[in-house]
Enzyme design. Structure first.
Site, short mmCIF file in Angstrom:
data_model
loop_
_atom_site.label_atom_id
_atom_site.label_comp_id
_atom_site.label_asym_id
_atom_site.label_seq_id
_atom_site.Cartn_x
_atom_site.Cartn_y
_atom_site.Cartn_z
N ASN A 8 7.30 12.03 -6.30
CA ASN A 8 5.95 11.64 -6.69
C ASN A 8 5.09 12.90 -6.57
OD1 ASN A 8 3.38 10.66 -6.95
ND2 ASN A 8 3.65 8.95 -5.53
N ARG A 88 7.65 9.70 -10.66
CA ARG A 88 6.48 8.89 -10.96
C ARG A 88 5.64 9.62 -12.01
NH1 ARG A 88 0.90 8.43 -7.80
NH2 ARG A 88 0.05 6.67 -8.94
N HIS A 177 -1.09 1.54 -11.02
CA HIS A 177 -0.40 0.98 -9.85
C HIS A 177 0.71 0.02 -10.29
CE1 HIS A 177 -4.26 1.41 -7.18
NE2 HIS A 177 -3.48 2.47 -7.02
N GLY A 208 -5.35 -0.05 -1.49
CA GLY A 208 -5.12 1.19 -0.74
C GLY A 208 -6.37 2.04 -0.86
N ARG A 239 -14.13 5.39 -5.29
CA ARG A 239 -14.47 5.04 -6.68
C ARG A 239 -15.29 3.75 -6.71
NH1 ARG A 239 -8.52 5.04 -8.37
NH2 ARG A 239 -7.94 7.20 -7.98
N ILE A 329 -4.99 -1.41 3.10
CA ILE A 329 -6.02 -2.38 3.47
C ILE A 329 -5.49 -3.81 3.35
CG2 ILE A 329 -8.30 -3.28 2.87
CD1 ILE A 329 -9.01 -0.37 1.96
N ASN A 332 -3.18 -4.54 6.21
CA ASN A 332 -3.66 -4.39 7.59
C ASN A 332 -5.00 -5.02 7.93
OD1 ASN A 332 -1.50 -2.68 8.77
ND2 ASN A 332 -2.09 -1.35 7.07
N GLU A 379 6.60 1.67 -3.44
CA GLU A 379 6.67 2.23 -4.79
C GLU A 379 7.90 3.13 -4.96
OE1 GLU A 379 2.31 2.91 -4.13
OE2 GLU A 379 2.31 2.99 -6.31
P1 ADP Z 1 -2.94 5.17 -0.67
O1 ADP Z 1 -3.59 4.43 -1.78
O2 ADP Z 1 -3.45 6.57 -0.52
O3 ADP Z 1 -1.44 5.04 -0.61
P2 ADP Z 1 -2.92 3.36 1.60
O4 ADP Z 1 -2.22 2.27 0.87
O5 ADP Z 1 -2.21 4.01 2.73
O6 ADP Z 1 -3.52 4.47 0.65
O7 ADP Z 1 -4.28 2.72 2.17
C1 ADP Z 1 -5.22 3.49 2.86
C2 ADP Z 1 -6.33 2.56 3.36
O8 ADP Z 1 -5.76 1.59 4.26
C3 ADP Z 1 -7.42 3.29 4.14
O9 ADP Z 1 -8.69 2.81 3.74
C4 ADP Z 1 -7.14 2.85 5.57
O10 ADP Z 1 -8.31 2.84 6.33
C5 ADP Z 1 -6.64 1.44 5.36
N1 ADP Z 1 -5.98 0.94 6.56
C6 ADP Z 1 -4.84 1.36 7.14
N2 ADP Z 1 -4.60 0.70 8.29
C7 ADP Z 1 -5.64 -0.18 8.44
C8 ADP Z 1 -6.02 -1.15 9.42
N3 ADP Z 1 -5.26 -1.37 10.49
N4 ADP Z 1 -7.15 -1.87 9.24
C9 ADP Z 1 -7.92 -1.66 8.15
N5 ADP Z 1 -7.64 -0.75 7.20
C10 ADP Z 1 -6.52 -0.03 7.33
#
Ligand code: ADP
Length: 397
Positions: A8, A88, A177, A208, A239, A329, A332, A379
């Protein structure tokens, strides 16, 4: 077993993963997600490519670094056991509706799509060019972020603007995505109890740093929130997502902003960052818990947009079997999930507070007509599977 290297390649970073996948079950089953046995042999990230003072001058140097890391893990990029490389690629335009074996002609066509993805496709191509130079003997496959959305019907993919202009400049909704939406919607469909005759209907919320929603009917994507570019739709880390296009004209006329500045404003200084100064949801939620009004508004705008899309996609699908949350997000934040879906009992959506807090697998209440689930995305695994699919088909053909 087959060994697939997934690359990627971004503008300043290159993520890789080396996977060993069981033959004959590409798109089949296992690996804890019910879709085929795959073992991760190595993975990593090379950062700061081409930045001043960085030891990694360009994508060639980045791939050399990957090769060295793989060799120290006992499986170099020159290994005769490597079966294929999957890349990718962000934008496939209208040309690429499925993963494609890379030839000179395919690489040229990806290059011609650069105007549609000026930041991403050149970086993706750089990775492809270097990998093909190092291993010209290996089949290499391009897996496009846009491809999963090629089934979105014209009514949803067409912007209501002058048709000739749209046609001339390739202006339509493409969606992004797609690899994640494909992987997660398939896993989520497996959770459905009694899907209708066309198969399960799924809403996927990929949250994310970038964020997008999709509506998937019986395995086919029928709506997605990103458009010509990844700017449309949900609120993201930096964004804006949806804004009235009139805002752009207003900024041009009233603030005298050049198009590059407007681009930068909407892509890099908006979303959560623009609203409250933090783009990391963890930081935003810490401030929400402390009663910070700016963070609270940012979080509220984020969740309101999400809820609006869930309602819209419910209507697009008619019935919904599963709503799946994924991405950092989505996987989590129990608060985002709760705020986006609370009060939707009349639509048959009922979260279980305890399960939502635990945040693994199904998080809806027993009696909820719509299942809600946390489905971690993968992915790289999906790219490896699609790569394997293409080379198996090519071998057979
Ligand atoms: P990417 O799109 O770069 O792959 P990710 O899928 O890793 O990004 O998502 C990143 C987001 O996930 C960030 O906003 C981060 O704060 C959020 N995040 C990660 N862990 C938690 C958590 N425990 N609670 C809330 N948000 C989280």
């Amino acid at each position: 077993m087959t060994h697939i290297l997934v690359i990627n390649s971004g503008s300043s970073s290159l993520k890789y993963r080396l996977l060993s996948i069981g033959d004959g079950d590409g798109g089949g089953n296992g690996d804890g997600d019910g879709q085929g046995t795959a073992v991760r042999l190595a993975s990593g990230l090379v950062e700061r490519i081409g930045e001043p003072g960085s030891p990694v001058a360009d994508h060639g140097a980045a791939l050399d670094a990957v090769s060295a890391e793989l060799a120290s893990a006992g499986f170099g990029i020159d290994s005769p056991e490597l079966t294929a490389i999957g890349h990718r690629v962000v934008h496939g335009g209208r040309d690429f509706t499925e993963p494609t074996l890379i030839t000179d002609e395919v690489a040229e066509r990806i290059e011609r799509l650069i105007p549609l993805a000026p930041l991403h496709n050149p970086a993706n191509l750089a990775g492809i060019e270097v990998a093909r130079r190092i291993r010209p003997d290996l089949p290499q496959v391009a897996v496009f972020d846009t491809a999963f959305h090629c089934t979105v019907p014209a009514a949803a993919a067409t912007y209501a603007i002058d048709r000739e202009t749209a046609e001339r400049y390739g202006i339509r909704r493409y969606g992004f995505h797609g690899t994640s939406h494909a992987y997660v919607s398939r896993a989520a469909a497996g959770l459905a109890d009694r899907p209708g005759p066309g198969g399960p209907n799924v809403i996927v919320l990929h949250l994310g740093n970038g964020a997008s929603a999709s509506a998937v009917a019986g395995g086919r994507c029928v709506e997605t929130s990103m458009g010509l570019t990844p700017l449309e739709g949900l609120v993201m880390g930096t964004r804006s997502g949806d804004v009235d296009p009139g805002v752009l004209m207003h900024l041009r006329r009233e603030a005298g902003m050049e198009v590059e500045r407007i681009d930068e404003l909407l892509n890099r200084r908006s979303g959560l960052l623009g609203l409250c100064g933090d783009n990391d949801m963890r930081a935003v939620e810490k401030r929400v818990a402390a009663g910070d009004p700016e963070a609270e508004l940012a979080h509220a705008v984020y969740c309101h947009r999400l809820r609006k899309y869930v309602g819209a996609y419910y209507a697009v699908l008619g019935t919904v079997d599963v709503i799946a949350f994924t991405g950092g997000i989505g996987e989590n934040s129990s608060l985002v999930r709760e705020r986006a879906l609370s009060g939707l009992e009349a639509l048959g959506i009922v979260l279980d507070a305890g399960l939502n807090a635990a945040g693994e697998g199904v998080i809806s209440a027993g009696g909820s007509r719509v299942k809600v689930a946390v489905v971690p995305t993968d992915e790289e695994l999906e790219i490896a599977r699609q790569t394997l699919d293409v080379i198996s088909r090519t071998d057979r053909g």
